[in-house]
Enzyme design. Structure first.
Site, mmCIF file in Angstrom:
data_model
loop_
_atom_site.group_PDB
_atom_site.id
_atom_site.type_symbol
_atom_site.label_atom_id
_atom_site.label_comp_id
_atom_site.label_asym_id
_atom_site.label_seq_id
_atom_site.Cartn_x
_atom_site.Cartn_y
_atom_site.Cartn_z
ATOM 1 C CE1 TYR A 129 15.015 -3.961 40.102
ATOM 2 C CE2 TYR A 129 16.747 -2.507 40.903
ATOM 3 C CZ TYR A 129 16.352 -3.651 40.231
ATOM 4 O OH TYR A 129 17.299 -4.470 39.679
ATOM 5 C CG HIS A 184 16.133 -4.802 43.683
ATOM 6 N ND1 HIS A 184 16.030 -5.848 42.796
ATOM 7 C CD2 HIS A 184 17.463 -4.491 43.709
ATOM 8 C CE1 HIS A 184 17.228 -6.142 42.321
ATOM 9 N NE2 HIS A 184 18.106 -5.329 42.866
ATOM 10 C CB CYS A 219 22.127 -4.698 45.812
ATOM 11 S SG CYS A 219 21.177 -4.105 44.380
ATOM 12 N NE ARG A 267 16.190 -11.276 33.785
ATOM 13 C CZ ARG A 267 17.204 -10.423 33.751
ATOM 14 N NH1 ARG A 267 18.449 -10.867 33.737
ATOM 15 N NH2 ARG A 267 16.987 -9.123 33.727
ATOM 16 C CG ASN A 311 18.762 -10.044 42.487
ATOM 17 O OD1 ASN A 311 18.886 -9.345 43.485
ATOM 18 N ND2 ASN A 311 19.216 -9.681 41.290
#
Length: 430
Positions: A244, A194, A164, A90, A144
């Site tokens: 987002y 998102h 989500c 990440r 995700n």
């Protein structure tokens, strides 16, 4: 009822376990199986899970295993919450795109594509094992990028719904402002994972009065501050965008901000080290307050409600008065709900959820500001899925070229090189 959690060593898991304990009448779990290859994480998480259930007088047993087949055998539902490559991957997703002047983020843009490429093959392999051990189990995907992963699962014929927590957070935010219980607030929440907007906020159910114009009028300044967008943008949109959307509406500004501070992955990694140390304490019998800063707020409520509806234990009634099902925001096959997208697209929308699956509700009119961006990102998601399923540098390049946060061929070329270099160990074709 037997529930398996793949990625059960996640520091999120005590949040889920706390919800299972509190909401036992909604979802009567007898066996909880935590599946994870990382024993150093799995053992402290499983230990805390047992203590949380015991503290709240819940009779469920907790089993920890690294064996996917054994862990999912006989499961009624399997929750997926894994992170291939961990926080180290990440961190890469959030940093190398910045070198090319693009947003570094783990679920969208170039970093989101990297996560999809690492994740989709692993999830499909797990789902095939679940199909062998528990062919009737529902797979709930919290991994995700949820939209792309859910579409991969659906395309492979799995019984799956994506989840989500953005919508459930907003539902509670609006309920607090309105002074009503969350269950009285229905969101006209539409778009892609998102990439969503609240097109309406209704009291009492899908057919209730829309109070979004009132909320926007009375709380515009507070909303603008929370979303870090000018009030004028909200007034122009006339709807409520998810946070987002700032990556799209203020891309260059966001890039400059991200370049000046540690990555979110570094912050989360430090938090996780402390959480795991706390989970190891045999005196801890409840989820610690620090977990609230980890993210995933209200994940447990959303997950329990979804699984209960899919397994038919909720005894719920949706806003149209139909018993035995619940209206919840999920990631689900489009099937004409947004007419400008293919039927097999996966959208995030309110859906009537029951033992037969999730069926999205009819959407209100989606304006061109939203429809154009949704269509653009959907095209990227289709190319991203092809790259995840079949590999190849050219497919990666095409997906990046299609993404509205990239778009330029020189950036797409540079990002492709970096993506492959940083993810080679996770890409079978590289």
């Amino acid at each position: 009822m037997r529930i398996a959690v793949v990625g059960g060593g996640s520091t999120y898991t005590p949040e889920l376990v706390d919800g299972l304990a509190r909401l036992r009448d909604t979802l009567p779990v007898s066996d909880l199986v935590l599946v994870d290859p990382a024993k150093d994480r799995l053992e402290p998480v499983a230990g805390l899970a047992r203590r949380i259930l015991a503290q709240q007088g819940h009779p469920a047993t907790v089993t920890a295993t690294s064996d996917v087949e054994a862990g999912t055998a006989g499961a009624d539902a399997v929750l997926l919450q894994l992170r291939v490559g961990g926080q180290a991957a990440r961190h890469q997703d959030e940093t190398w795109p910045l070198e090319c002047g693009c947003v570094g983020q783990e679920t969208t843009g170039a970093g989101g594509l990297a996560k999809a490429l690492r994740t989709v093959p692993v999830v499909l392999d797990i789902a095939e094992r679940v199909r062998r051990t528990s062919p009737d189990a529902w797979i709930v995907d919290f991994t995700n990028p949820v939209g792309i992963v859910t579409r991969a699962l659906l395309r492979a014929g799995h019984r799956t719904v994506g989840l989500c927590n953005v919508a459930v957070n907003l539902q509670r935010r609006f309920a607090g402002l309105l002074g009503v219980p969350p269950e009285e607030v229905h969101l006209d929440h539409y778009g892609l994972n998102h990439l969503t907007w609240e097109l309406g906020v209704r009291l009492g159910g899908p057919g209730g009065a829309d109070v979004l114009p009132r909320l926007l009028d009375e709380h515009a300044d507070a909303f603008a501050l929370e979303l870090r967008m000018p009030r004028r943008v909200l007034e122009t949109l006339g709807v409520f965008p998810s946070y987002y959307l700032r990556y799209y509406y203020a891309h260059d500004e966001t890039v400059e901000e991200l370049r000046t501070k540690p990555s979110r992955a570094e912050e989360v990694a430090a938090m996780e080290r402390e959480l795991l140390r706390m989970y190891d304490d045999p005196a801890l019998t409840a989820k610690p307050a620090l977990l609230g800063k980890r993210g995933g707020a209200f994940y447990s409520e959303a997950a329990v409600a979804l699984v209960a509806a899919l397994l038919g234990t909720s005894g719920g009634q949706d806003g149209d008065g139909k018993p035995g099902s619940n209206v919840q925001v999920v990631n689900v096959r489009n099937d004409g709900t947004l007419p400008f997208l293919p039927r097999d697209a996966v959208i995030e929308a309110p859906a009537r959820v029951g033992p037969d699956g999730a069926v999205p509700l009819d959407a209100p009119a989606v304006g061109p500001l939203q429809a154009g961006l949704i269509s653009h990102v959907h095209a990227y998601e289709e190319l991203a899925l092809q790259a995840a399923l079949h590999g190849g540098r050219e497919r990666v390049f095409k997906a990046l070229l299609a993404h509205p946060l990239v778009g330029q061929y020189d950036r797409a070329e540079a990002l492709t090189d970096r993506l492959v270099a940083h993810n080679r160990e996770h890409l079978a074709w590289a």
